[in-house]
Each structure stands twice: as C-alpha cells, then as structure tokens.
Write an enzyme that holds these catalytic residues in place. Structure first.
Site, mmCIF file in Angstrom:
data_model
loop_
_atom_site.group_PDB
_atom_site.id
_atom_site.type_symbol
_atom_site.label_atom_id
_atom_site.label_comp_id
_atom_site.label_asym_id
_atom_site.label_seq_id
_atom_site.Cartn_x
_atom_site.Cartn_y
_atom_site.Cartn_z
ATOM 1 N N THR A 17 -17.151 -46.103 9.506
ATOM 2 C CA THR A 17 -16.112 -45.850 8.308
ATOM 3 C C THR A 17 -17.489 -45.440 7.353
ATOM 4 O OG1 THR A 17 -17.130 -47.966 7.883
ATOM 5 C CG2 THR A 17 -15.415 -47.773 8.779
ATOM 6 N N GLY A 18 -18.372 -44.700 7.510
ATOM 7 C CA GLY A 18 -18.808 -44.194 6.241
ATOM 8 C C GLY A 18 -18.879 -42.448 6.662
ATOM 9 N N LYS A 43 -15.277 -54.724 9.019
ATOM 10 C CA LYS A 43 -14.332 -53.419 8.601
ATOM 11 C C LYS A 43 -12.911 -53.650 10.329
ATOM 12 C CE LYS A 43 -15.729 -52.259 5.358
ATOM 13 N NZ LYS A 43 -15.977 -50.253 5.076
ATOM 14 N N THR A 97 -29.388 -40.934 14.857
ATOM 15 C CA THR A 97 -29.811 -40.451 13.472
ATOM 16 C C THR A 97 -31.483 -40.845 13.972
ATOM 17 O OG1 THR A 97 -28.357 -43.256 13.691
ATOM 18 C CG2 THR A 97 -30.672 -43.074 12.175
ATOM 19 N N GLU A 98 -31.982 -40.352 12.717
ATOM 20 C CA GLU A 98 -33.466 -40.272 12.474
ATOM 21 C C GLU A 98 -34.399 -40.850 11.543
ATOM 22 O OE1 GLU A 98 -34.555 -36.425 10.518
ATOM 23 O OE2 GLU A 98 -32.608 -36.432 8.784
ATOM 24 N N GLU A 209 -39.600 -26.042 20.842
ATOM 25 C CA GLU A 209 -40.393 -26.574 19.831
ATOM 26 C C GLU A 209 -42.093 -26.400 20.554
ATOM 27 O OE1 GLU A 209 -38.038 -28.293 17.450
ATOM 28 O OE2 GLU A 209 -38.677 -30.359 17.473
ATOM 29 N N HIS A 246 -39.358 -32.112 12.724
ATOM 30 C CA HIS A 246 -39.466 -32.940 13.666
ATOM 31 C C HIS A 246 -40.618 -34.430 13.716
ATOM 32 C CE1 HIS A 246 -35.934 -30.725 15.273
ATOM 33 N NE2 HIS A 246 -35.378 -31.366 14.757
#
Length: 286
Positions: A17-18, A43, A97-98, A209, A246
């Site tokens: 819902t966000g 919700k 998510t970070e 990386e 990162h």
C-alpha cells in the site's frame, strides 16, 4: 529459468500500500507476473490494482497459495517482515530494501537457509524472467526473451547492460540482481550454479564491482562450466578505503580491487568488458 521465477510463481507483495509498493506492483502486473496478494498489517480487506491486501503473510498464503514474496518494507522493520515471510513457507523472498542493519541481514539469511527459502538481496533490484514474470524494480521495456542469463551486484548497471543486450539482439532468460550488501541471500556462485543447470540458458553475463571476493569465487566456478561467461567489473578507478555507493563496494587492506577481479576472470578464460556497452560485442565473439 524455472528454478527461481516462472509462470507458476504466485507473488505476494509486502508493503503493497506504500508508494513504492503500489508503483512496482503495477509494473510487475504489466510484465505478466501473477501477483496474488499484498500484505500490510491493519490494511487487510483493501485492494491495490485489483490485488487483495491481507494483514499477515500467513493469511495471504493460506487464502491465495502465494509461493514467493517481494518486500517494500523500510529497513527498521525488514527483519521482522522477512522472518514473517519465511515462516509463511514461501520458497522465494526478494528483499529490495537497502540500509538493513548488518546483523539483521545475517539473522534473516541464516534462518531462511535453515528453512529452505531462497533469498535474493537485500539492497537489490530483484529478478526478471523476460516476458514471463518479474519480482523486482527493473524497467519492463529493457527485457526481451532469449538464451542469456545475467547476474549483477548493481541495479543501474544491470539496466544498462540488459538494454544494450536487447538492442543488439541478445535476449535474456532470467536477470538476477543479487544485491550490493556485504551479506546477501544468494551469492554470485550460487546464482551461476542455477544458470549452469538451466537448459534454456546458453551463456551468462556477470556484472561485478569492487569489494569482497564474489567475482574471484565466480571466476573459479566459471572454469567448471560448459557454458560461456562474460563479465564487467565496476569501480576500476575507485580509491582504496572509500565506500562507493553500495555497502559492499569498498577496497580494504588491498582486497576487493577491480584489478584482482579482472585478473581472476582472465585466468579463468572469462572475457571482461572495458565498458558496459561492450558486453554485446563480447557475446557476439563467443
């Protein structure tokens, strides 16, 4: 690549819902993903883009038979949300998510492995099986079905390289963004193993990386594969000791340098692109 994401995937969206949850749920539906449920405590009973919302993961799984979940949950609540998803018996959990605390991730990854749940991420763009399903935040329009797999620690570099591949006529089986944190649920080698077993994948592109030893380990595994592997390593001009974007992208005590990774790939016979746009030409050469 049916081992992770295919037509049988029934996806649950935690935090639906966000703003981010709503936006990316719509994009995933447009890509053909079977999004069957959303979850946000308090919700339950609502709908988002026609997807029913439940108060808990267990309720969502019981009602809809969801077998995978993607999380759009803020970092302070990500550990609890991840454990709830694992306990609801999904087989795949994608954590976008970070900035999740290091020890929270360690707890979640360890618990998920014990329960047989495959985690992608955290701090990742998710994954996409071209033309079939997407559990992530990658742009829909850059993908086209084809025989090449992509594994990446970087989100935006993934988009750039996949877009270049598509424009050059090299389609993808599945693209997996494994994440840029020091602790992640699926390593580069584990992702390579999945592609090595996939009969539809004829070759794999690795997007690495600086920081850690994931690329060096992947190079050693690539030697054992009977499919070609191509690579790009970001951060070749990064200064030692400075984190570059990162959390895992840092050169420390001489370890994790771009030079060591390029050298490892070269020793394994894996061609390395100088720029992301060069990947299609490496594939063309075989």
């Amino acid at each position: 690549m049916a081992v992770l994401l295919d037509k049988s995937t029934r996806l649950m969206v935690q935090g639906i819902t966000g703003h981010q949850g709503q936006f990316h749920t719509k994009a995933m539906l447009e890509h053909g993903t079977n999004v069957v449920a959303g979850v946000l405590p308090g919700k339950g009973g609502q709908e988002v883009h026609g997807v029913p919302v439940f108060d808990s993961c267990q309720e969502a799984v019981d009602v809809t038979d969801a077998n995978a979940s993607i999380m759009f949950v803020p970092a302070p609540y990500a550990k609890d949300a991840s454990i709830e998803a694992v306990e609801s018996r999904v087989r795949l959990l994608v954590i976008v998510t970070e900035r999740i605390p290091f020890h929270d991730t360690l707890d979640v990854v360890t618990y998920a492995r014990a329960k047989g749940v495959q985690i992608i991420g955290p701090n990742c763009p998710g994954l996409c099986t071209a033309g079939v399903a997407k559990a992530g935040i990658m742009p829909n329009h850059i993908f086209t079905p084809g025989p090449y797999g992509v594994i990446s620690r970087s989100g935006t570099l993934t988009y750039e390289i996949v877009d270049a591949m598509t424009k050059a006529g090299f389609g993808q089986t599945t693209c997996v963004g494994i994440g840029g944190d020091p602790i992640i649920g699926t390593s580069m080698v584990e992702a390579l193993e999945l592609f090595a077993r996939d009969p539809e994948t004829k070759g794999v592109v690795l997007v690495g990386e600086i920081g850690g030893t994931a690329e060096e380990e992947a190079a050693r595994f690539a030697k054992t594969m009977d499919k070609p592997v191509w690579a790009y390593v970001a951060g070749q001009t990064a200064p030692p000791g400075k984190r570059m974007g990162h959390a895992g992208a840092i050169i420390a005590q001489g370890m994790g340098t771009a030079e060591s990774k390029v050298r490892a790939f070269a020793e394994a016979g894996v061609p390395v692109a100088k720029y992301p746009r060069d990947i299609p030409e490496l594939i063309r050469r075989g």
